[in-house]
Structures are given as C-alpha cells and as structure tokens.
Design an enzyme around this catalytic site. Structure first.
Site, PDB file in Angstrom:
ATOM      1  N   CYS A 179       0.887   3.043   3.350  1.00  0.00           N
ATOM      2  CA  CYS A 179       1.737   2.400   4.355  1.00  0.00           C
ATOM      3  C   CYS A 179       3.212   2.686   4.082  1.00  0.00           C
ATOM      4  CB  CYS A 179       1.484   0.895   4.381  1.00  0.00           C
ATOM      5  SG  CYS A 179      -0.221   0.449   4.800  1.00  0.00           S
ATOM      6  N   CYS A 211       0.836  -1.196   0.000  1.00  0.00           N
ATOM      7  CA  CYS A 211       0.000   0.000   0.000  1.00  0.00           C
ATOM      8  C   CYS A 211       0.872   1.247   0.000  1.00  0.00           C
ATOM      9  CB  CYS A 211      -0.907  -0.010   1.229  1.00  0.00           C
ATOM     10  SG  CYS A 211      -1.811   1.526   1.473  1.00  0.00           S
TER      11      CYS A 211
END
Length: 229
Positions: A88, A85
């Site tokens: 992230c 992600c």
C-alpha cells in the site's frame, strides 16, 4: 488374499495415493492463480459514494459527507487497504508521483483509511502527498466488501508484487486489518460521475497511473453561477 501380503501391491497403492494428493494440490494451486475464486467487485454508484460519512484525523474529528471532496474540482481518492502494508505504501508513493500534474489540473489527491491503529496513519503520510480521512464504516471498500485471505499467499502475482515492492525499498509491518481489499477512484465534480474505479483484485494490485491521469484530464471543473454571468 495373497495379494494383500505382496509388498509391491502396498507400494503401488501408496504411490497412487501420493500421486493423487500431488495432483490435487497442483490443481488447487493452478486454480488459486486464476480469477475463478476471486470475489467479483460490485461497482459503486456516485450516489453511494456521495453519502459516505468521513472523519478528519484531528484530535477533535469533524464528520462530513464524502461528496465534499470532489463536488467542485473532482478528486483522485485512494482507499488504503492497510497503511502499514508495504504494498500500500508503494502504491501511495506511485500516486503521489502524479501530484505535480494533478496540481496543474487543479485536482486534489486524497486517501481514506478504515481504521486508526497506533501511529499507522502518521507513518503512512510520508508516502502519500495528500490529505487522509477515516472511513469507519468502510463504505469506500464496498458496496460489497471483498476479502483476500490466505489464498493470496499462493498466488504468483502476489509474490511478484512482494518482490517488486521490496526491491523498490518499501517496508512495512503487520499492524491492523489487511484482508479487505482497497482501490482507487477518480471522481468528477457535481454529477460528472465516477471516471475511474480500480478495485484491488489481490494484494499489491496497483492502479495504472496512465489510466488515472487520463481519467483526471476528463474532469470538468464546476462553473459557479457568478462565473456564468
């Protein structure tokens, strides 16, 4: 029953239905952007985290108790929602920017992931400047796991986070499970306890770096018996 044959009556009825549908959609959108429907995080206890089983990411993984990460010097630990992600990866890079200051304090930086998918962890490592371990039972994402499903895509905060990370040059993919929300912990050595617990409330809800450093500066390294003499 002549009113049933009146075109204006039919038009008014359709307008009312349409207005009602728009109003319901607007209300749903407003509520989705509040915290009303967000799952409330359950605070972790030190005892809960100490007993978590973690694995190294080597070809022959070793299993150990999570308390080994912080029992001497404390630790800053990121529970990664999904390594691929881009949100992230952005938070990982932000936390890694603190590493020089954490090194001065003698406090290590770690991350845990909940799965190993293809080369996702390896591809995540350029963004994160600490060791990474596997939490197969997803304990760091509990005690009560919280998920954000498709409601996340109608939250304005999430879209702001998307644009912020994209404009920062971060990119990613859709590999792996990404609905279980992650977080960041600052844990003191021994029984000093959890000094900071940030639970992601929506996609891209990053921890405050100032708060991380403030918590890290409260860490009191363990003094061995030989040093006390």
């Amino acid at each position: 029953m002549s009113f049933l044959q009146d075109p204006s009556f039919f038009t008014m009825g359709m307008w009312s239905i349409g207005a009602g549908a728009i109003g319901a959609a607007a209300l749903a959108l407003i509520l989705a952007n509040t915290d009303v429907f967000l799952a409330k995080p359950q605070k972790a206890t030190l005892e809960y985290l100490e007993d978590v089983d973690l694995k190294t990411l080597e070809k022959e993984p070793m299993t150990f108790k999570a308390k080994a990460l912080w029992e001497n010097n404390g630790a800053v630990i990121m529970a990664v929602r999904r390594p691929g992600c881009f949100l992230c990866r952005e938070e990982a890079a932000d936390l890694s920017s603190l590493k020089p200051k954490l090194d001065e304090l003698g406090i290590p930086l770690y991350a845990v992931v909940k799965e190993q998918v293809k080369t996702e962890v390896k591809d995540f490592q350029p963004y994160f400047k600490g060791e990474i371990f596997l939490d197969e039972k997803k304990k760091f994402y509990g005690p009560e796991r919280r998920k954000m499903m498709f409601m996340g895509f109608v939250r304005l905060g999430v879209w702001y986070n998307f644009f912020r990370a994209r404009s920062g040059g971060f990119s990613g993919n859709l590999e792996g499970e990404g609905f279980i929300l992650g977080g960041v912990f600052v844990v003191g050595p021994g029984k000093q306890g959890i000094l900071l617990e940030h639970r992601e409330k929506e996609f891209g809800d990053k921890v405050n770096l100032v708060s991380v450093l403030e918590a890290a500066r409260k860490i009191k390294p363990q003094t061995s018996a030989s040093e006390k003499k």
